[in-house]
Design a protein around this motif. Structure first.
Motif, PDB file in Angstrom:
ATOM      1  N   ILE A 177       0.837  -1.205   0.000  1.00 47.54           N
ATOM      2  CA  ILE A 177       0.000   0.000   0.000  1.00 47.54           C
ATOM      3  C   ILE A 177       0.869   1.251   0.000  1.00 47.54           C
ATOM      4  N   ARG A 178       1.873   1.263   0.860  1.00 50.16           N
ATOM      5  CA  ARG A 178       2.755   2.425   0.941  1.00 50.16           C
ATOM      6  C   ARG A 178       3.567   2.594  -0.337  1.00 50.16           C
ATOM      7  N   ARG A 179       4.009   1.499  -0.900  1.00 50.01           N
ATOM      8  CA  ARG A 179       4.779   1.562  -2.154  1.00 50.01           C
ATOM      9  C   ARG A 179       3.931   2.145  -3.278  1.00 50.01           C
ATOM     10  N   ASP A 180       2.699   1.676  -3.413  1.00 46.54           N
ATOM     11  CA  ASP A 180       1.827   2.162  -4.470  1.00 46.54           C
ATOM     12  C   ASP A 180       1.412   3.611  -4.259  1.00 46.54           C
ATOM     13  N   GLY A 181       1.457   4.068  -3.015  1.00 46.17           N
ATOM     14  CA  GLY A 181       1.128   5.458  -2.719  1.00 46.17           C
ATOM     15  C   GLY A 181       2.349   6.347  -2.673  1.00 46.17           C
ATOM     16  N   ASP A 182       3.457   5.845  -3.219  1.00 45.85           N
ATOM     17  CA  ASP A 182       4.721   6.586  -3.235  1.00 45.85           C
ATOM     18  C   ASP A 182       5.170   6.972  -1.833  1.00 45.85           C
ATOM     19  N   ARG A 183       4.853   6.099  -0.879  1.00 44.04           N
ATOM     20  CA  ARG A 183       5.287   6.312   0.501  1.00 44.04           C
ATOM     21  C   ARG A 183       6.101   5.105   0.968  1.00 44.04           C
ATOM     22  N   GLY A 184       6.827   4.532   0.025  1.00 47.29           N
ATOM     23  CA  GLY A 184       7.599   3.339   0.314  1.00 47.29           C
ATOM     24  C   GLY A 184       8.710   3.595   1.325  1.00 47.29           C
ATOM     25  N   SER A 185       9.222   2.503   1.889  1.00 47.10           N
ATOM     26  CA  SER A 185      10.272   2.605   2.896  1.00 47.10           C
ATOM     27  C   SER A 185      11.544   3.181   2.299  1.00 47.10           C
ATOM     28  N   ALA A 186      12.197   4.056   3.079  1.00 45.18           N
ATOM     29  CA  ALA A 186      13.481   4.605   2.651  1.00 45.18           C
ATOM     30  C   ALA A 186      14.601   3.602   2.870  1.00 45.18           C
ATOM     31  N   LEU A 187      14.298   2.534   3.601  1.00 50.33           N
ATOM     32  CA  LEU A 187      15.299   1.510   3.868  1.00 50.33           C
ATOM     33  C   LEU A 187      15.501   0.614   2.659  1.00 50.33           C
ATOM     34  N   PRO A 188      16.694   0.065   2.489  1.00 45.10           N
ATOM     35  CA  PRO A 188      16.918  -0.899   1.406  1.00 45.10           C
ATOM     36  C   PRO A 188      16.001  -2.116   1.582  1.00 45.10           C
ATOM     37  N   ILE A 189      15.624  -2.727   0.467  1.00 43.03           N
ATOM     38  CA  ILE A 189      14.728  -3.881   0.485  1.00 43.03           C
ATOM     39  C   ILE A 189      15.285  -4.997   1.365  1.00 43.03           C
ATOM     40  N   GLU A 190      16.597  -5.189   1.308  1.00 40.58           N
ATOM     41  CA  GLU A 190      17.213  -6.251   2.095  1.00 40.58           C
ATOM     42  C   GLU A 190      17.005  -6.030   3.589  1.00 40.58           C
ATOM     43  N   VAL A 191      17.041  -4.773   4.014  1.00 40.91           N
ATOM     44  CA  VAL A 191      16.833  -4.446   5.424  1.00 40.91           C
ATOM     45  C   VAL A 191      15.383  -4.691   5.821  1.00 40.91           C
ATOM     46  N   VAL A 192      14.463  -4.284   4.957  1.00 45.58           N
ATOM     47  CA  VAL A 192      13.039  -4.487   5.214  1.00 45.58           C
ATOM     48  C   VAL A 192      12.737  -5.974   5.375  1.00 45.58           C
ATOM     49  N   LEU A 193      13.290  -6.784   4.477  1.00 48.49           N
ATOM     50  CA  LEU A 193      13.053  -8.223   4.518  1.00 48.49           C
ATOM     51  C   LEU A 193      13.665  -8.850   5.772  1.00 48.49           C
ATOM     52  N   SER A 194      14.896  -8.474   6.092  1.00 49.14           N
ATOM     53  CA  SER A 194      15.560  -9.039   7.262  1.00 49.14           C
ATOM     54  C   SER A 194      14.836  -8.643   8.547  1.00 49.14           C
ATOM     55  N   ASP A 195      14.367  -7.401   8.617  1.00 49.12           N
ATOM     56  CA  ASP A 195      13.644  -6.951   9.811  1.00 49.12           C
ATOM     57  C   ASP A 195      12.321  -7.681   9.954  1.00 49.12           C
ATOM     58  N   LEU A 196      11.673  -7.981   8.835  1.00 53.95           N
ATOM     59  CA  LEU A 196      10.416  -8.728   8.876  1.00 53.95           C
ATOM     60  C   LEU A 196      10.651 -10.114   9.474  1.00 53.95           C
ATOM     61  N   VAL A 197      11.745 -10.754   9.085  1.00 49.28           N
ATOM     62  CA  VAL A 197      12.094 -12.058   9.657  1.00 49.28           C
ATOM     63  C   VAL A 197      12.398 -11.918  11.142  1.00 49.28           C
ATOM     64  N   ASP A 198      13.104 -10.835  11.521  1.00 49.62           N
ATOM     65  CA  ASP A 198      13.398 -10.598  12.937  1.00 49.62           C
ATOM     66  C   ASP A 198      12.111 -10.526  13.760  1.00 49.62           C
ATOM     67  N   VAL A 199      11.132  -9.785  13.243  1.00 53.60           N
ATOM     68  CA  VAL A 199       9.863  -9.621  13.960  1.00 53.60           C
ATOM     69  C   VAL A 199       9.139 -10.959  14.103  1.00 53.60           C
ATOM     70  N   ALA A 200       9.071 -11.717  13.004  1.00 57.18           N
ATOM     71  CA  ALA A 200       8.392 -13.017  13.039  1.00 57.18           C
ATOM     72  C   ALA A 200       9.106 -13.980  13.984  1.00 57.18           C
TER      73      ALA A 200
END
Length: 231
Positions: A177-200
Motif C-alpha cells: 500500500i505504501r509503495r503504491d502510494g509513493d510512501r515506500g520505505s526509505a530503507l533498502p529492500i534487504e533491510v526491510v526483509l531481514s527486519d520482517l524475519v526478525d519480527v516473526a
C-alpha cells in the motif's frame, strides 16, 4: 501448444491478474465477476465459468498460481537448512516467511500480500486459502518450526507460528500500500526483509509469561478442541 490453447492460457492469466488486483484493492465482497471480465478485456460473459468453474475456482486459481512460485523458493531454502546440523529459530522462520516476502517485495507491481490478507479475513474463502497456502513445503516448514519451539507449551506452539505468518502478511500488505502510494520505505529492500524475519522470529521465540502459563494451567480445554486447533 496449439494457438487455441495459447489464447486460452492467456485469457486465464489475464483474469487471474485482474481478479487479484481488484480483490486486493477493494476486498472480495466489493468485486463482481463482470468487473473482472472488463478489467481482463474479456468479452465472453461466461469466461469465468468456462475457465474456472465458479468464482471460488477463480480465487483458488489465483492462490495456486502464486503459491507455486513461493513453494519452489521454499524448497530451495529447506534444502539448505537440511544440510545444517542444528538450524536456529530464525533460519526456520526464514524458510516460512522469506519465499512469500520475496514475491511481494521483489515485484514492484505486486498486490499478492493485500490479496492474501483480504482472503484470510473472509470466512467464506478461509478454507480455500488454507488448502492453497498450506502446501507441502509450507506444512513441512510449519511442522519443523512448531517442533523447534520446545520452550513453549504444546498447546501454544501452532498459534505462535500462525501469528507470526499472519503478522508477516499484514506487514507486507502495508508495504504494498505504501509503495503504491509513493510512501515506500526509505530503507533498502534487504533491510526491510531481514527486519520482517526478525519480527516473526521474535513472535515465536518469546517465552510464555508467568501469567499466561498460570491461565493455561487453570484452563481445561477439551481434548477434541485442542486436537482441532493443533491440526
Amino acid at each position: 501448444m496449439a494457438p487455441t490453447d495459447s489464447r486460452s492460457e492467456l485469457a486465464k492469466g489475464r483474469m487471474i491478474d485482474a481478479a487479484e488486483r481488484l480483490i486486493a484493492e477493494r476486498g472480495l465482497a466489493s468485486v463482481s465477476a463482470r468487473e473482472v471480465l472488463v478489467a481482463a478485456g474479456q468479452r465472453n460473459k461466461a469466461a469465468i465459468t468456462y475457465h474456472f468453474g465458479t468464482w471460488d475456482g477463480l480465487v483458488e486459481a489465483i492462490l495456486a498460481t502464486r503459491m507455486a512460485e513461493v513453494a519452489r523458493r521454499r524448497e530451495e531454502l529447506l534444502d539448505v537448512i537440511d544440510r545444517e546440523s542444528d538450524p536456529s529459530t530464525r533460519r526456520l522462520v526464514e524458510a516460512l516467511i522469506v519465499p512469500f516476502a520475496e514475491r511481494c517485495i521483489g515485484d514492484p507491481d505486486s498486490c499478492w500480500a493485500r490479496f492474501l490478507y483480504r482472503c484470510m479475513s473472509d470466512p467464506h474463502v478461509a478454507t480455500i486459502v488454507e488448502r492453497s497456502v498450506e502446501g507441502r513445503t509450507f506444512r513441512v516448514t510449519n511442522d519443523r518450526l512448531i517442533a523447534h519451539l520446545a520452550h513453549l507449551p504444546d498447546s501454544l506452539r501452532r498459534r505462535r507460528v500462525q501469528s507470526a505468518f499472519a503478522t508477516a502478511v499484514g506487514s507486507l500488505a502495508d508495504f504494498e500500500i505504501r509503495r503504491d502510494g509513493d510512501r515506500g520505505s526509505a530503507l533498502p529492500i534487504e533491510v526491510v526483509l531481514s527486519d520482517l524475519v526478525d519480527v516473526a522470529a521474535a513472535i515465536v521465540d518469546q517465552p510464555s509469561s508467568k501469567q499466561t502459563l498460570e491461565l493455561l494451567d487453570r484452563t481445561h480445554i477439551p481434548e477434541t478442541l485442542l486436537n482441532g486447533e493443533q491440526r
